[in-house]
Design a protein around this motif. Structure first.
Motif, PDB file in Angstrom:
ATOM      1  N   ARG A 276      -0.871  -0.281 -10.180  1.00 11.78           N
ATOM      2  CA  ARG A 276      -0.969  -1.689  -9.784  1.00 11.78           C
ATOM      3  C   ARG A 276      -0.387  -2.607 -10.859  1.00 11.78           C
ATOM      4  O   ARG A 276       0.251  -3.613 -10.555  1.00 11.78           O
ATOM      5  CB  ARG A 276      -2.405  -2.058  -9.462  1.00 11.78           C
ATOM      6  CG  ARG A 276      -2.876  -1.469  -8.147  1.00 11.78           C
ATOM      7  CD  ARG A 276      -4.255  -1.986  -7.753  1.00 11.78           C
ATOM      8  NE  ARG A 276      -4.748  -1.332  -6.560  1.00 11.78           N
ATOM      9  CZ  ARG A 276      -4.385  -1.647  -5.320  1.00 11.78           C
ATOM     10  NH1 ARG A 276      -3.528  -2.625  -5.106  1.00 11.78           N
ATOM     11  NH2 ARG A 276      -4.892  -0.997  -4.285  1.00 11.78           N
ATOM     12  N   ALA A 277      -0.589  -2.249 -12.122  1.00 10.42           N
ATOM     13  CA  ALA A 277      -0.015  -3.037 -13.221  1.00 10.42           C
ATOM     14  C   ALA A 277       1.507  -2.971 -13.176  1.00 10.42           C
ATOM     15  O   ALA A 277       2.184  -3.984 -13.394  1.00 10.42           O
ATOM     16  CB  ALA A 277      -0.540  -2.527 -14.566  1.00 10.42           C
ATOM     17  N   ARG A 278       2.047  -1.809 -12.869  1.00 14.54           N
ATOM     18  CA  ARG A 278       3.503  -1.676 -12.755  1.00 14.54           C
ATOM     19  C   ARG A 278       4.028  -2.561 -11.635  1.00 14.54           C
ATOM     20  O   ARG A 278       5.006  -3.277 -11.793  1.00 14.54           O
ATOM     21  CB  ARG A 278       3.894  -0.229 -12.488  1.00 14.54           C
ATOM     22  CG  ARG A 278       5.395  -0.065 -12.268  1.00 14.54           C
ATOM     23  CD  ARG A 278       5.791   1.331 -11.921  1.00 14.54           C
ATOM     24  NE  ARG A 278       5.632   2.197 -13.070  1.00 14.54           N
ATOM     25  CZ  ARG A 278       5.864   3.511 -13.036  1.00 14.54           C
ATOM     26  NH1 ARG A 278       6.261   4.090 -11.915  1.00 14.54           N
ATOM     27  NH2 ARG A 278       5.699   4.241 -14.112  1.00 14.54           N
ATOM     28  N   MET A 279       3.358  -2.502 -10.494  1.00 11.27           N
ATOM     29  CA  MET A 279       3.786  -3.314  -9.357  1.00 11.27           C
ATOM     30  C   MET A 279       3.719  -4.806  -9.692  1.00 11.27           C
ATOM     31  O   MET A 279       4.619  -5.568  -9.341  1.00 11.27           O
ATOM     32  CB  MET A 279       2.918  -2.997  -8.135  1.00 11.27           C
ATOM     33  CG  MET A 279       3.172  -1.613  -7.561  1.00 11.27           C
ATOM     34  SD  MET A 279       1.966  -1.110  -6.301  1.00 11.27           S
ATOM     35  CE  MET A 279       2.126  -2.392  -5.093  1.00 11.27           C
ATOM     36  N   ALA A 280       2.669  -5.205 -10.385  1.00  5.41           N
ATOM     37  CA  ALA A 280       2.493  -6.619 -10.740  1.00  5.41           C
ATOM     38  C   ALA A 280       3.551  -7.096 -11.723  1.00  5.41           C
ATOM     39  O   ALA A 280       3.907  -8.277 -11.741  1.00  5.41           O
ATOM     40  CB  ALA A 280       1.095  -6.844 -11.312  1.00  5.41           C
ATOM     41  N   SER A 281       4.082  -6.176 -12.526  1.00  7.65           N
ATOM     42  CA  SER A 281       5.082  -6.554 -13.526  1.00  7.65           C
ATOM     43  C   SER A 281       6.482  -6.705 -12.920  1.00  7.65           C
ATOM     44  O   SER A 281       7.380  -7.232 -13.568  1.00  7.65           O
ATOM     45  CB  SER A 281       5.124  -5.522 -14.653  1.00  7.65           C
ATOM     46  OG  SER A 281       5.736  -4.322 -14.216  1.00  7.65           O
TER      47      SER A 281
ATOM     48  N   GLU B 173       0.831  -1.208   0.000  1.00  8.26           N
ATOM     49  CA  GLU B 173       0.000   0.000   0.000  1.00  8.26           C
ATOM     50  C   GLU B 173       0.864   1.257   0.000  1.00  8.26           C
ATOM     51  O   GLU B 173       0.514   2.258  -0.628  1.00  8.26           O
ATOM     52  CB  GLU B 173      -0.981  -0.012   1.169  1.00  8.26           C
ATOM     53  CG  GLU B 173      -2.081  -1.047   1.008  1.00  8.26           C
ATOM     54  CD  GLU B 173      -2.840  -0.931  -0.318  1.00  8.26           C
ATOM     55  OE1 GLU B 173      -3.279   0.183  -0.671  1.00  8.26           O
ATOM     56  OE2 GLU B 173      -2.996  -1.963  -1.000  1.00  8.26           O
ATOM     57  N   VAL B 174       1.987   1.206   0.691  1.00  9.84           N
ATOM     58  CA  VAL B 174       2.920   2.335   0.684  1.00  9.84           C
ATOM     59  C   VAL B 174       3.520   2.483  -0.708  1.00  9.84           C
ATOM     60  O   VAL B 174       3.616   3.588  -1.247  1.00  9.84           O
ATOM     61  CB  VAL B 174       4.022   2.151   1.749  1.00  9.84           C
ATOM     62  CG1 VAL B 174       5.076   3.242   1.640  1.00  9.84           C
ATOM     63  CG2 VAL B 174       3.413   2.127   3.139  1.00  9.84           C
ATOM     64  N   ARG B 175       3.919   1.366  -1.325  1.00  4.87           N
ATOM     65  CA  ARG B 175       4.447   1.408  -2.698  1.00  4.87           C
ATOM     66  C   ARG B 175       3.439   2.040  -3.637  1.00  4.87           C
ATOM     67  O   ARG B 175       3.781   2.909  -4.446  1.00  4.87           O
ATOM     68  CB  ARG B 175       4.776   0.001  -3.201  1.00  4.87           C
ATOM     69  CG  ARG B 175       6.003  -0.601  -2.608  1.00  4.87           C
ATOM     70  CD  ARG B 175       6.206  -2.038  -3.053  1.00  4.87           C
ATOM     71  NE  ARG B 175       6.402  -2.138  -4.495  1.00  4.87           N
ATOM     72  CZ  ARG B 175       6.142  -3.227  -5.206  1.00  4.87           C
ATOM     73  NH1 ARG B 175       5.643  -4.305  -4.636  1.00  4.87           N
ATOM     74  NH2 ARG B 175       6.366  -3.250  -6.497  1.00  4.87           N
ATOM     75  N   LEU B 176       2.190   1.592  -3.531  1.00  4.52           N
ATOM     76  CA  LEU B 176       1.136   2.119  -4.400  1.00  4.52           C
ATOM     77  C   LEU B 176       0.986   3.624  -4.207  1.00  4.52           C
ATOM     78  O   LEU B 176       0.964   4.384  -5.190  1.00  4.52           O
ATOM     79  CB  LEU B 176      -0.182   1.407  -4.102  1.00  4.52           C
ATOM     80  CG  LEU B 176      -1.393   1.894  -4.891  1.00  4.52           C
ATOM     81  CD1 LEU B 176      -1.201   1.691  -6.386  1.00  4.52           C
ATOM     82  CD2 LEU B 176      -2.652   1.191  -4.405  1.00  4.52           C
ATOM     83  N   ARG B 177       0.893   4.057  -2.962  1.00 10.72           N
ATOM     84  CA  ARG B 177       0.739   5.492  -2.682  1.00 10.72           C
ATOM     85  C   ARG B 177       1.907   6.297  -3.244  1.00 10.72           C
ATOM     86  O   ARG B 177       1.717   7.348  -3.859  1.00 10.72           O
ATOM     87  CB  ARG B 177       0.592   5.723  -1.175  1.00 10.72           C
ATOM     88  CG  ARG B 177       0.251   7.189  -0.845  1.00 10.72           C
ATOM     89  CD  ARG B 177       0.244   7.471   0.632  1.00 10.72           C
ATOM     90  NE  ARG B 177       1.627   7.613   1.086  1.00 10.72           N
ATOM     91  CZ  ARG B 177       2.203   6.869   2.021  1.00 10.72           C
ATOM     92  NH1 ARG B 177       1.530   5.927   2.627  1.00 10.72           N
ATOM     93  NH2 ARG B 177       3.451   7.056   2.369  1.00 10.72           N
ATOM     94  N   ARG B 178       3.112   5.795  -3.072  1.00 11.38           N
ATOM     95  CA  ARG B 178       4.293   6.525  -3.549  1.00 11.38           C
ATOM     96  C   ARG B 178       4.317   6.620  -5.068  1.00 11.38           C
ATOM     97  O   ARG B 178       4.667   7.656  -5.630  1.00 11.38           O
ATOM     98  CB  ARG B 178       5.568   5.858  -3.030  1.00 11.38           C
ATOM     99  CG  ARG B 178       5.763   6.068  -1.542  1.00 11.38           C
ATOM    100  CD  ARG B 178       6.971   5.331  -1.027  1.00 11.38           C
ATOM    101  NE  ARG B 178       7.127   5.522   0.412  1.00 11.38           N
ATOM    102  CZ  ARG B 178       8.007   4.878   1.153  1.00 11.38           C
ATOM    103  NH1 ARG B 178       8.829   3.988   0.610  1.00 11.38           N
ATOM    104  NH2 ARG B 178       8.085   5.109   2.448  1.00 11.38           N
ATOM    105  N   ILE B 179       3.946   5.531  -5.748  1.00 10.76           N
ATOM    106  CA  ILE B 179       3.889   5.560  -7.214  1.00 10.76           C
ATOM    107  C   ILE B 179       2.847   6.570  -7.679  1.00 10.76           C
ATOM    108  O   ILE B 179       3.094   7.369  -8.592  1.00 10.76           O
ATOM    109  CB  ILE B 179       3.593   4.156  -7.783  1.00 10.76           C
ATOM    110  CG1 ILE B 179       4.773   3.220  -7.549  1.00 10.76           C
ATOM    111  CG2 ILE B 179       3.274   4.237  -9.277  1.00 10.76           C
ATOM    112  CD1 ILE B 179       4.475   1.758  -7.858  1.00 10.76           C
TER     113      ILE B 179
ATOM    114  N   SER C 296       7.785   2.848   7.249  1.00 11.94           N
ATOM    115  CA  SER C 296       7.371   3.900   8.188  1.00 11.94           C
ATOM    116  C   SER C 296       7.343   5.273   7.534  1.00 11.94           C
ATOM    117  O   SER C 296       6.599   6.147   7.963  1.00 11.94           O
ATOM    118  CB  SER C 296       8.305   3.938   9.395  1.00 11.94           C
ATOM    119  OG  SER C 296       9.543   4.545   9.054  1.00 11.94           O
ATOM    120  N   GLY C 297       8.159   5.476   6.528  1.00 14.76           N
ATOM    121  CA  GLY C 297       8.210   6.770   5.864  1.00 14.76           C
ATOM    122  C   GLY C 297       9.042   7.798   6.602  1.00 14.76           C
ATOM    123  O   GLY C 297       9.228   8.910   6.131  1.00 14.76           O
TER     124      GLY C 297
END
Length: 83
Positions: free
Chosen positions: A39-44, A21-27, A63-64
């Motif tokens: 999400r497609a980028r993360m899945a790849s 979820e942190v990865r998604l938010r940052r992207i 933690s950020g």
């Protein structure tokens, strides 16, 4: 390094991780993608658990908190130098 097959060019692989979820938010914040594109980028990408198999050292940025990331990075650097 791992996904491009260049990890053998480095003495050590250090991995920087965070929760999905942190990865998604940052992207989303950084790259201006839609959630579906992010999400497609993360899945790849190679899963973080798979990357951990190759990593000598891991820095968790979930933690950020910049100070916590800095502490972990310095700890890894000291360990790599043999201190």
């Amino acid at each position: 390094l791992l996904e491009s097959g260049m990890a053998d060019m480095a003495e050590e692989v250090w991995l920087v991780v965070c929760g999905d979820e942190v990865r998604l938010r940052r992207i989303l914040e950084r790259d201006g993608l839609t959630e579906e594109e992010a999400r497609a980028r993360m899945a790849s990408q190679m899963p973080q658990q798979e990357k951990r198999k190759y990593a000598r050292r891991v820095i968790d940025t979930t933690s950020g908190a910049l100070e916590e990331t800095r502490r972990q990075a310095l700890e890894c650097l000291r360990a790599a130098k043999g201190e």
